[in-house]
Scaffold this motif. Sequence first.
Motif, PDB file in Angstrom:
ATOM      1  N   LEU A   1       0.811  -0.977  -0.037  1.00  0.00           N
ATOM      2  CA  LEU A   1      -0.131   0.271   0.068  1.00  0.00           C
ATOM      3  C   LEU A   1       0.806   1.263   0.123  1.00  0.00           C
ATOM      4  O   LEU A   1       0.545   2.027  -0.658  1.00  0.00           O
ATOM      5  N   GLU A   2       2.418   1.386   0.769  1.00  0.00           N
ATOM      6  CA  GLU A   2       2.485   2.447   0.512  1.00  0.00           C
ATOM      7  C   GLU A   2       3.645   2.354  -1.115  1.00  0.00           C
ATOM      8  O   GLU A   2       3.854   3.982  -0.752  1.00  0.00           O
TER       9      GLU A   2
ATOM     10  N   ASP B   1      -1.163   8.945  -2.832  1.00  0.00           N
ATOM     11  CA  ASP B   1      -2.537   8.588  -1.609  1.00  0.00           C
ATOM     12  C   ASP B   1      -4.071   8.651  -2.235  1.00  0.00           C
ATOM     13  O   ASP B   1      -4.376   7.904  -1.364  1.00  0.00           O
TER      14      ASP B   1
ATOM     15  N   LYS C   1      -4.154   5.091  -3.150  1.00  0.00           N
ATOM     16  CA  LYS C   1      -3.991   5.085  -1.325  1.00  0.00           C
ATOM     17  C   LYS C   1      -5.713   4.622  -0.765  1.00  0.00           C
ATOM     18  O   LYS C   1      -5.869   3.162  -0.773  1.00  0.00           O
TER      19      LYS C   1
ATOM     20  N   LYS D   1      -7.832   1.330  -0.941  1.00  0.00           N
ATOM     21  CA  LYS D   1      -8.606   1.158   1.076  1.00  0.00           C
ATOM     22  C   LYS D   1      -9.653   0.639   0.642  1.00  0.00           C
ATOM     23  O   LYS D   1     -10.242  -0.168   1.573  1.00  0.00           O
TER      24      LYS D   1
END
Length: 447
Positions: free
Chosen positions: A111-112, A116, A119, A123
């Motif tokens: 995920l990193e 942003d 992500k 999620k």
Amino acid sequence: MIKQMTSEELKNLILHGNKEIIKEVLENIHPADILDILHEDEDSSKEILEHLPNEVIGDILDEEDDEELILEWLNLFSKYKQKQILDEVSHDVITDVIGSIEDEDEKNAFLELLEDDDKEDVKQLLQYNPETAGGIMTTEYLDIHANNTVKETLLFLQTTEEEPRHYLYVVDKDNVLKGVVSLGDIVTSTFDTQMLEITNQNVKAVYYYEDQEEVAKTFSKYGYILMPVIDEQHHLLGVIDIDDVMDVIEEETTEDMNLLGGVGSEERLDSTLVESFKNRIPWLIVNLFTAIMASSVVSVFEGTIAKVVALATISPIITGMGGNAGTQTLTIVVRGLSLGELDKENARKVLLKEIGLGILNGVIIGALVSAGAWFFAGNPWFGVVAGLAMICNMIVATLAGYFVPVILDRFHVDPALASGVFVTTCTDMFGFFAFLGLATILMSHLL
């Protein structure tokens, strides 16, 4: 000329060609064609991928269905390169890949690598059951605000990075789905027209919690290539593409075929020895116990068989043909239930048709078996027993093939899961009972 390139020619071009020529050629090559090359030559996959632009690799990963293979290919590159590639991969594919990772630390590390915004979308997708509409949808789509004018919408479409589809979804300021509008209606309307005026508000949508199989049925019913996904308040959450639905149909069909054959739903041709063993042995054990049940019927008539040994030769024919007839009905009924074609309105009609088939098939096959048994034993009464038993078992077989999956479906059990075992057990037990029972009653004519 590019379209006529063979896989070997394309592979050689990618590996040894000039970068400018490769870039030009790849603009006219579908990612699926390059994916085929990667599958054909797994040993050269790293070298081939290293010669491709990030956006092409992203398109290739979007085409691949095996999440483990996608992860394997990504791990061929550095974290920095992975980050660049993932920026080109659709969110639903990334979600599937992350969902296939069991270790939480690995999931978080993956995920990193995402931007942003990406992500947050991923999620959100991870919250949904992977076998529901929410689990197969993508959050990469264009929506148009209902209060915008056509001019504002056209300016937006010209500046957005997302490629517009033939149809666009219209939402209000609270992201509530208001309808759908086609690009054709947009470009043929005056600039000052409000979007809501040209919006078709009779839009079909699916809820995020609907099972993926039900979603596939909806696509099939209406013939759509794209469908919005909403929540209980009709907020637009994402869209489902026909490509994802085709994958679902293939997955569900494979699962049903496996289950009908007594194989685990997850087994594939490339499954390992251990995986295949774990999938198959439980069903073989179940079949062992059902076979014991059938043999227990035979044991009741040991005295009859001892007096007329020829009965042991004919009885497998009676049960085997019954099993085949039951499987025929079972296949049609399971398919009808799976596609939603069998319902309360036509259930009686289908049942009567299957009973009719059982009688007709029973009479024809029974007559053939009767003639063969008469010739084999040299006794017409032996033929009568075999023929009557065959007719009775064929009728029972069609009834079992119809009612077993229907009853399982009524109790919300996948009809493909255990129908075959139950149907075969019914035809074996009744076949032995009918044949040997009639032989016992007519014993005086058989001796």
